[in-house]
Scaffold this motif. Structure first.
Motif, short mmCIF file in Angstrom:
data_model
loop_
_atom_site.label_atom_id
_atom_site.label_comp_id
_atom_site.label_asym_id
_atom_site.label_seq_id
_atom_site.Cartn_x
_atom_site.Cartn_y
_atom_site.Cartn_z
N ARG A 52 -7.73 -2.22 7.50
CA ARG A 52 -9.02 -2.87 8.53
C ARG A 52 -7.74 -2.90 9.63
NH1 ARG A 52 -9.28 -7.16 5.89
NH2 ARG A 52 -10.79 -5.55 4.11
N ILE A 53 -6.45 -3.45 9.48
CA ILE A 53 -5.86 -3.96 10.96
C ILE A 53 -5.68 -2.09 11.14
CG2 ILE A 53 -3.62 -4.27 11.61
CD1 ILE A 53 -3.55 -6.25 8.28
N ALA A 54 -4.86 -1.30 10.16
CA ALA A 54 -4.77 -0.32 10.62
C ALA A 54 -5.67 0.99 12.22
CB ALA A 54 -3.79 0.55 10.27
N ASN A 55 -6.87 1.07 11.44
CA ASN A 55 -8.18 1.12 12.64
C ASN A 55 -8.12 0.50 14.01
OD1 ASN A 55 -7.48 3.18 10.64
ND2 ASN A 55 -9.84 2.52 9.31
N ARG A 56 -7.98 -0.87 13.83
CA ARG A 56 -8.67 -1.49 14.60
C ARG A 56 -7.18 -0.81 15.98
NH1 ARG A 56 -6.93 -7.12 13.36
NH2 ARG A 56 -8.58 -7.03 11.51
N THR A 57 -6.38 -0.75 15.03
CA THR A 57 -4.48 -0.73 16.82
C THR A 57 -5.07 0.67 16.81
OG1 THR A 57 -3.38 -1.75 15.70
CG2 THR A 57 -2.48 -0.10 16.91
N LEU A 58 -5.58 1.89 15.83
CA LEU A 58 -5.69 3.63 16.05
C LEU A 58 -6.50 3.52 17.24
CD1 LEU A 58 -4.79 6.30 15.49
CD2 LEU A 58 -6.27 6.46 13.66
N ASN A 59 -7.56 2.56 16.58
CA ASN A 59 -9.04 2.73 17.92
C ASN A 59 -8.42 2.59 19.51
OD1 ASN A 59 -10.19 3.95 15.81
ND2 ASN A 59 -11.35 1.98 15.68
N LYS A 60 -7.90 1.40 18.93
CA LYS A 60 -7.46 0.62 20.76
C LYS A 60 -6.50 1.82 21.90
CE LYS A 60 -4.75 -3.18 21.96
NZ LYS A 60 -3.93 -4.61 22.02
N ALA A 61 -5.74 2.51 20.41
CA ALA A 61 -4.50 3.39 21.36
C ALA A 61 -5.39 4.64 21.81
CB ALA A 61 -3.23 3.73 20.40
N PHE A 102 0.63 -1.32 -0.05
CA PHE A 102 -0.10 0.02 -0.33
C PHE A 102 1.21 1.77 0.14
CE2 PHE A 102 -0.05 1.23 4.43
CZ PHE A 102 0.75 -0.11 5.45
N ILE A 103 0.19 2.52 0.00
CA ILE A 103 1.03 3.63 0.30
C ILE A 103 -0.04 4.63 1.08
CG2 ILE A 103 0.51 5.82 -1.56
CD1 ILE A 103 -0.17 4.59 -3.70
N GLN A 104 1.45 4.63 2.19
CA GLN A 104 1.16 5.19 3.03
C GLN A 104 0.44 6.54 3.36
OE1 GLN A 104 4.31 7.87 4.39
NE2 GLN A 104 4.58 6.72 6.85
N SER A 105 0.40 7.12 2.26
CA SER A 105 -0.31 8.36 2.81
C SER A 105 -2.39 7.68 2.37
CB SER A 105 -0.32 9.50 1.92
OG SER A 105 -0.05 9.26 0.62
N HIS A 106 -1.80 6.86 1.88
CA HIS A 106 -3.76 6.40 1.60
C HIS A 106 -3.83 5.58 2.51
CE1 HIS A 106 -3.41 5.46 -3.04
NE2 HIS A 106 -2.89 6.96 -2.57
N VAL A 107 -3.52 5.68 3.99
CA VAL A 107 -4.11 4.96 5.03
C VAL A 107 -4.15 5.98 5.95
CG1 VAL A 107 -3.93 3.58 6.96
CG2 VAL A 107 -3.56 2.81 4.16
N PRO A 108 -4.93 6.94 6.09
CA PRO A 108 -4.74 8.24 7.44
C PRO A 108 -4.67 7.63 9.03
CG PRO A 108 -7.21 7.96 6.30
CD PRO A 108 -5.82 7.15 6.28
N ALA A 109 -4.50 6.57 9.18
CA ALA A 109 -4.01 5.97 10.53
C ALA A 109 -2.86 6.20 10.39
CB ALA A 109 -4.48 5.00 10.60
N HIS A 110 -2.14 6.48 9.74
CA HIS A 110 -0.54 6.50 10.11
C HIS A 110 -0.10 8.04 10.23
CE1 HIS A 110 1.02 2.44 7.85
NE2 HIS A 110 0.05 3.06 7.66
N SER A 111 -1.06 9.39 10.35
CA SER A 111 -0.71 10.94 9.99
C SER A 111 -1.64 10.43 11.63
CB SER A 111 -1.65 11.51 9.67
OG SER A 111 -0.92 11.17 7.78
N GLN A 112 -2.67 10.06 11.71
CA GLN A 112 -3.67 10.58 13.08
C GLN A 112 -2.29 9.60 14.19
OE1 GLN A 112 -6.90 8.60 11.26
NE2 GLN A 112 -7.79 10.28 12.27
#
Ligand code: TRP
Length: 342
Positions: free
Chosen positions: A324-333, A92-102
């Protein structure tokens, strides 16, 4: 050959997870290929894997927008050209997954100014880009920590220059976990078994680099066969004349390392095969081995880069699976920090 895409995620939960990213900063060198990319392909067979084009990291130094856009797609095509399979790995392309910036923002608040000030890459880059020492450049390792921690990666293949950043990712994960309880997997560096460190062909005491002002110092992954042969033939060696690994023979040691990576032969085997032969013969053999090593990558790349629709499809599927994976972790944090989830 038709490019096709399988849309069902085929990840299993049990394998160890591995993640790595590459910046879209121009065509990688033979050194990047033998030292990192070739291993990614092997690792993707063994682990649950995710690989990203780190475009957010790229803008920590000034980029030309047109060029950046082009390079992001080129590096995505390269990831496929080296044999990574979008049905097996998340690409994937990092910026396509906003959870990285969040997550990066959140982790910024759990990272100390003093820790970041000690990062050697920051110190180096603030010198080489003295006119643009921006806050993003300073916080770069925190974004990298977010990349890693979002996927709960167990292992991160990194080169020596990124080791300090991985250490910080571990420190941040441990700190967050000790405040809020277990949230992030603490990642370990993955040091490749055949950790090839390819040196400049013109100054074999320095690492091969695509930003070398002398193009003879490096082989680009997409150099034409004739160019590769020419560059290898003009590689700096020594006046002693024997093909064996030894002190004061940096040039030959480097060529032997390259040859070994391409052929799987050990240093002793190479020395035996070239006993009594001159550097001319050896260089020709190294050149041919490199040409054959890179040929399938270049050929596949040339086909892929023409198929932008397919590349976009791969990126879209990658972003979906990564999110899907990133948002799970982001929500947890976020929950642990005390945010109200939407
Ligand atoms: N900083 C890395 C480099 O320049 C690229 C990168 C960004 C990365 N995020 C990462 C590598 C996460 C490993 C894991 O090489």
């Amino acid at each position: 050959m038709e490019n096709t895409i399988n849309t069902s995620p085929a990840q299993t939960e049990k394998k160890k997870k591995i993640l790595s990213c590459i910046q879209p900063s121009g065509i990688p060198t033979l050194g990047n290929y033998l030292g990192a990319l070739k291993n990614w392909k092997l690792l993707s067979d063994e682990f649950d894997s995710a690989f990203a084009v780190a475009d957010l990291h790229a803008i920590t130094v000034r980029q030309d927008p047109q060029k950046l856009r082009k390079q992001i797609m080129e590096v995505l095509a390269l990831l496929l050209a080296i044999g990574l399979d979008p049905d097996k790995s998340i690409i994937f392309i990092q910026s396509h997954v906003p959870a990285h910036s969040q997550l990066a923002w959140i982790l910024n608040c759990y990272t100390q100014f003093g820790e970041m000030s000690r990062m050697t890459q920051f110190k180096d880059k603030s010198q080489s880009h003295a006119d643009n020492v921006n806050v993003g450049l300073f916080a770069y390792p925190v974004l990298m920590a977010a990349d890693i921690l979002l996927y709960q990666a167990d292992l991160v293949p990194v080169g020596a220059d990124q080791k300090q950043h991985l250490e910080i990712a571990r420190d941040i994960a441990n700190r967050f976990n000790s405040i809020y309880g277990n949230t992030f997997t603490v990642p370990d560096p993955y040091i490749g078994k055949n950790g090839a460190r390819v040196m400049s062909l013109q100054d074999p005491t320095k690492k091969m680099s695509k930003s070398d002002p002398n193009p003879k110092g490096f082989v680009s992954v997409f150099d034409a066969p004739e160019t590769i042969m020419k560059k290898i033939k003009s590689a700096v060696t020594d006046s002693e004349g024997g093909v064996y690994y030894g002190e004061g023979k940096d040039g030959i040691n480097n060529l032997m390392g390259i040859y070994s990576c391409c052929t799987g032969l050990s240093m002793d085997e190479i020395a035996r095969d070239f006993e009594g032969k001159g550097y001319g013969d050896f260089k020709a053999a190294v050149g041919e081995a490199v040409v054959e090593e890179l040929r399938p990558v270049r050929e596949r790349y040339e086909q892929l880069i023409k198929d932008q629709a397919y590349l976009k499809q791969v990126a879209a599927k990658g972003a979906e699976n990564a999110s899907r994976i990133a948002n799970r972790t982001l929500n947890k944090a976020m929950k642990k920090c005390g945010f109200v989830l939407p």
